[in-house]
Scaffold this active site. Sequence first.
Site, PDB file in Angstrom:
ATOM      1  N   ASN A   1     -56.809 -38.353  -4.925  1.00 55.05           N
ATOM      2  CA  ASN A   1     -58.160 -37.507  -4.897  1.00 55.05           C
ATOM      3  C   ASN A   1     -59.791 -38.632  -5.273  1.00 55.05           C
ATOM      4  OD1 ASN A   1     -60.416 -35.536  -4.668  1.00 55.05           O
ATOM      5  ND2 ASN A   1     -58.878 -34.145  -5.921  1.00 55.05           N
TER       6      ASN A   1
ATOM      7  N   HIS B   1     -53.190 -19.048  -6.931  1.00 56.57           N
ATOM      8  CA  HIS B   1     -53.611 -20.186  -7.872  1.00 56.57           C
ATOM      9  C   HIS B   1     -54.491 -18.185  -8.110  1.00 56.57           C
ATOM     10  CE1 HIS B   1     -54.077 -24.221  -8.414  1.00 56.57           C
ATOM     11  NE2 HIS B   1     -52.858 -23.341  -8.214  1.00 56.57           N
TER      12      HIS B   1
ATOM     13  N   ARG C   1     -51.246 -18.124 -10.952  1.00 55.73           N
ATOM     14  CA  ARG C   1     -51.033 -19.312 -12.212  1.00 55.73           C
ATOM     15  C   ARG C   1     -52.347 -18.570 -12.648  1.00 55.73           C
ATOM     16  NH1 ARG C   1     -53.685 -25.145 -11.830  1.00 55.73           N
ATOM     17  NH2 ARG C   1     -55.789 -23.907 -11.530  1.00 55.73           N
TER      18      ARG C   1
ATOM     19  N   TYR D   1     -62.558 -26.338 -15.270  1.00 57.02           N
ATOM     20  CA  TYR D   1     -60.828 -26.777 -14.315  1.00 57.02           C
ATOM     21  C   TYR D   1     -59.981 -24.986 -13.758  1.00 57.02           C
ATOM     22  CZ  TYR D   1     -57.459 -26.169 -18.206  1.00 57.02           C
ATOM     23  OH  TYR D   1     -56.652 -25.545 -18.942  1.00 57.02           O
TER      24      TYR D   1
ATOM     25  N   ASP E   1     -52.317 -22.995 -16.430  1.00 54.78           N
ATOM     26  CA  ASP E   1     -52.536 -25.072 -16.591  1.00 54.78           C
ATOM     27  C   ASP E   1     -52.875 -25.644 -17.703  1.00 54.78           C
ATOM     28  OD1 ASP E   1     -52.341 -27.474 -15.918  1.00 54.78           O
ATOM     29  OD2 ASP E   1     -53.229 -27.136 -13.845  1.00 54.78           O
TER      30      ASP E   1
ATOM     31  N   HIS F   1     -54.066 -28.664 -18.039  1.00 53.95           N
ATOM     32  CA  HIS F   1     -54.554 -29.298 -17.477  1.00 53.95           C
ATOM     33  C   HIS F   1     -54.813 -30.690 -18.328  1.00 53.95           C
ATOM     34  CE1 HIS F   1     -57.026 -31.813 -14.262  1.00 53.95           C
ATOM     35  NE2 HIS F   1     -56.401 -30.758 -13.453  1.00 53.95           N
TER      36      HIS F   1
ATOM     37  N   GLU G   1     -48.532 -25.727 -18.535  1.00 54.22           N
ATOM     38  CA  GLU G   1     -48.443 -27.412 -17.100  1.00 54.22           C
ATOM     39  C   GLU G   1     -49.115 -27.993 -17.645  1.00 54.22           C
ATOM     40  OE1 GLU G   1     -50.287 -25.574 -13.216  1.00 54.22           O
ATOM     41  OE2 GLU G   1     -50.600 -28.256 -12.689  1.00 54.22           O
TER      42      GLU G   1
ATOM     43  N   GLU H   1     -47.527 -33.846 -12.258  1.00 52.04           N
ATOM     44  CA  GLU H   1     -49.138 -33.956 -11.141  1.00 52.04           C
ATOM     45  C   GLU H   1     -48.999 -35.706 -11.167  1.00 52.04           C
ATOM     46  OE1 GLU H   1     -50.964 -30.565 -11.586  1.00 52.04           O
ATOM     47  OE2 GLU H   1     -52.956 -31.700 -11.987  1.00 52.04           O
TER      48      GLU H   1
ATOM     49  N   ARG I   1     -42.957 -32.049 -11.964  1.00 51.43           N
ATOM     50  CA  ARG I   1     -43.706 -31.366 -11.082  1.00 51.43           C
ATOM     51  C   ARG I   1     -44.290 -32.127  -9.845  1.00 51.43           C
ATOM     52  NH1 ARG I   1     -48.603 -29.633 -11.596  1.00 51.43           N
ATOM     53  NH2 ARG I   1     -48.818 -28.407 -10.196  1.00 51.43           N
TER      54      ARG I   1
ATOM     55  N   HIS J   1     -46.060 -30.231  -7.910  1.00 48.67           N
ATOM     56  CA  HIS J   1     -47.717 -30.430  -7.301  1.00 48.67           C
ATOM     57  C   HIS J   1     -48.233 -30.134  -6.211  1.00 48.67           C
ATOM     58  CE1 HIS J   1     -52.251 -32.037  -7.394  1.00 48.67           C
ATOM     59  NE2 HIS J   1     -51.927 -31.251  -7.919  1.00 48.67           N
TER      60      HIS J   1
ATOM     61  N   ASP K   1     -55.986 -30.898  -2.336  1.00 41.71           N
ATOM     62  CA  ASP K   1     -56.116 -32.355  -2.774  1.00 41.71           C
ATOM     63  C   ASP K   1     -54.875 -32.975  -2.157  1.00 41.71           C
ATOM     64  OD1 ASP K   1     -56.361 -32.374  -6.008  1.00 41.71           O
ATOM     65  OD2 ASP K   1     -55.286 -33.671  -4.921  1.00 41.71           O
TER      66      ASP K   1
ATOM     67  N   GLU L   1     -46.121 -25.082  -6.258  1.00 32.49           N
ATOM     68  CA  GLU L   1     -47.468 -24.731  -6.009  1.00 32.49           C
ATOM     69  C   GLU L   1     -48.331 -24.809  -3.950  1.00 32.49           C
ATOM     70  OE1 GLU L   1     -50.078 -27.644  -7.689  1.00 32.49           O
ATOM     71  OE2 GLU L   1     -51.798 -26.089  -7.924  1.00 32.49           O
TER      72      GLU L   1
ATOM     73  N   TRP M   1     -59.602 -34.834 -18.686  1.00 30.12           N
ATOM     74  CA  TRP M   1     -60.038 -34.462 -17.767  1.00 30.12           C
ATOM     75  C   TRP M   1     -58.810 -33.631 -16.931  1.00 30.12           C
ATOM     76  CZ3 TRP M   1     -59.648 -33.324 -12.812  1.00 30.12           C
ATOM     77  CH2 TRP M   1     -59.768 -31.904 -12.662  1.00 30.12           C
TER      78      TRP M   1
HETATM   79  C1  CS2 Z   1     -54.807 -28.607 -10.822  1.00 31.42           C
HETATM   80  C2  CS2 Z   1     -55.125 -29.747  -9.106  1.00 31.42           C
HETATM   81  O1  CS2 Z   1     -53.363 -28.239  -8.864  1.00 31.42           O
HETATM   82  C3  CS2 Z   1     -53.118 -28.500 -10.106  1.00 31.42           C
HETATM   83  O2  CS2 Z   1     -51.939 -28.167 -10.202  1.00 31.42           O
HETATM   84  O3  CS2 Z   1     -53.643 -29.449 -11.988  1.00 31.42           O
HETATM   85  O4  CS2 Z   1     -55.352 -29.165  -8.695  1.00 31.42           O
HETATM   86  C4  CS2 Z   1     -55.557 -31.454  -9.997  1.00 31.42           C
HETATM   87  O5  CS2 Z   1     -57.072 -30.899 -10.983  1.00 31.42           O
HETATM   88  C5  CS2 Z   1     -56.061 -31.784  -8.833  1.00 31.42           C
HETATM   89  O6  CS2 Z   1     -54.994 -32.194  -8.319  1.00 31.42           O
HETATM   90  C6  CS2 Z   1     -56.747 -32.947  -9.509  1.00 31.42           C
HETATM   91  O7  CS2 Z   1     -56.707 -33.793  -8.069  1.00 31.42           O
HETATM   92 MG    MG Z   2     -51.951 -29.155 -12.526  1.00 33.02          MG
END
Ligand code: CS2
Ligand code: MG
Length: 401
Positions: free
Chosen positions: A37, A122, A147, A159, A209, A211, A235, A261, A282, A311, A315, A338, A401
Site C-alpha cells: 500500500n 471491522h 474489531r 485510523y 488495533d 496501530h 494489536e 502486519e 499477524r 493481516h 489493501d 482478519e 501512523w
Molecule cells: C490495519 C490495516 O488491517 C489492519 O489491521 O492495520 O488496515 C493497515 O492500516 C493497512 O493495511 C495499511 O496499508
Molecule cells: Mg492493524
Amino acid sequence: MRITDARVIVSSPGRNYVTLVIETEDGLTGVGDATLNGRELSVASYLSDHVCPLLIGRDARRIEDTWHYLYKGAYWRRGPVTMAAIAAVDVALWDIKGKAAGMPVHQLLGGPARDGVLVYGHASGTTLDELSADFQRHLDLGYRAVRVQAAVPGLEANYGISGGAVYEPADAALPQENLWETPLYLDFVPTVMARIREEFGYGVHVLHDVHHRLTPVEAGRLGAALEPYRPFWIEDPTPAEDQAAFRLIRQHTTTPLAVGEVFNSIWDCQQLITERLIDYIRTSVSHTGGITHLRRVFSLAELYGVKSGSHGAGDLSPIAMAAALHVDLTIPNFGIQENMGHTGPVGEVFRTGYTFADGYMHPGDAPGLGVEFDEEAAARFPYEPRYLPVNRRLDGTVHDW
Ligand code: CS2
Ligand code: MG
C-alpha cells in the site's frame, strides 16, 4: 513444466493492486498478489525489471528452489518490496501446482485441519453510538469476532474509522496528515470496550488495533486497563521493529498481544516468538514471502504456543485473501484471520470462490487458489497514486501512523 511468461498488472478497481500472472508451456496460469500500500510501483518494478526475466524457462513445479533462488540470489535480503515480490511468485506457483494436480492449494498443504476459518470483521464509528450500530450489523451478518475502533474525541481524522464503507486509509494523491495525542487515546479506549461489553456481553470476541502508537509502558497500561473487558487481543501496541520492547508490555498485562502486519520475514518475529512475548503472529502471505515462508513462520510459532492471526486488510488483494484462507485451513496453530473485505469493482477484476457463513470462511475446493484474475477488466481501472496518511502530535511532532 517451463514458465513461458510472467507479467505484472497494476490496476485500481477502487484501490491499487499489483498482480503477477505466470503462464506455463502447458497452458496453466497462476496469479499472485504483490500489493504494498502506497509503494505499489516499487514492487511492480522489482518484479518486472528484476524477477520476471529470471522466471522465463524455469520449472514452475520447483517452488522451494525458486523461493531460495530469488531470496538468496538477490544478495540483498528481506524488506517489504523484495518480500512482496517473492510472495507474488510463490503464491502464483502454488496456484499453478494446485491446478496441475487438480486440487485446491489447501489439499497440497496437508488438507483441512478444521471445517472453517474463524474471521473477524471491522466495526467502527465516529461516535460510540455509530460504533455500536456497526457492531450490531456485524453480528447480524454472522460474525463471531469483531474489531472495534472509534474516533478519539479531540482527534479528528484517525485510523480505522470507515464511515460505513470498507476502511481505506490510502485516501489521497499525496499524504493527508492525521492528529494524535496518546493521553486522549488512553483515557478513551477503556470506555469503548466498556460500552461494547455492556451492550453485547461476552459471547463475542472483541479485538482492538493500536496501530503501533504507544510506548511499551503505555501499552502495558492500556492492556491492564482493558483486562476486565477480556479483549481477544490488542494489536500492534508499539512500533514493531523493537521486539525486546514487548518484554515490558508482557510484565504489565495478561491481555493477549498480536503483532506482525508490517513484518516481512521470520527474522522480524524470531525473538517475539521464541521468548513467548506475543500470543498471535499477524504476518500476511503477501508481505512475508508467500505461502512457503508464511508456513515457516507459523511452524516456528507453533513450537512456542503462538497462534496465527493474519493481516487481511482491503489493501491485500482477493488473491492474498484466498491464499491466506488455504494456509489458515491447514495449520495446527491457527488463531483467527482478519477479513476486512473488498468492495466496488474489485469483484469485476478478481472472481473469488471463497465463502463466508456464520463467522467462518472457507477457500473453496476449486483447483489452485480458486481466484480468477480478469486482465481485460483490470485494464479498465488504471493505477492511481495514493498514499497512506502521516501522523502528527498536537505540537506538530511526527508520530507513528
Ligand atoms: C490495519 C490495516 O488491517 C489492519 O489491521 O492495520 O488496515 C493497515 O492500516 C493497512 O493495511 C495499511 O496499508
Ligand atoms: Mg492493524
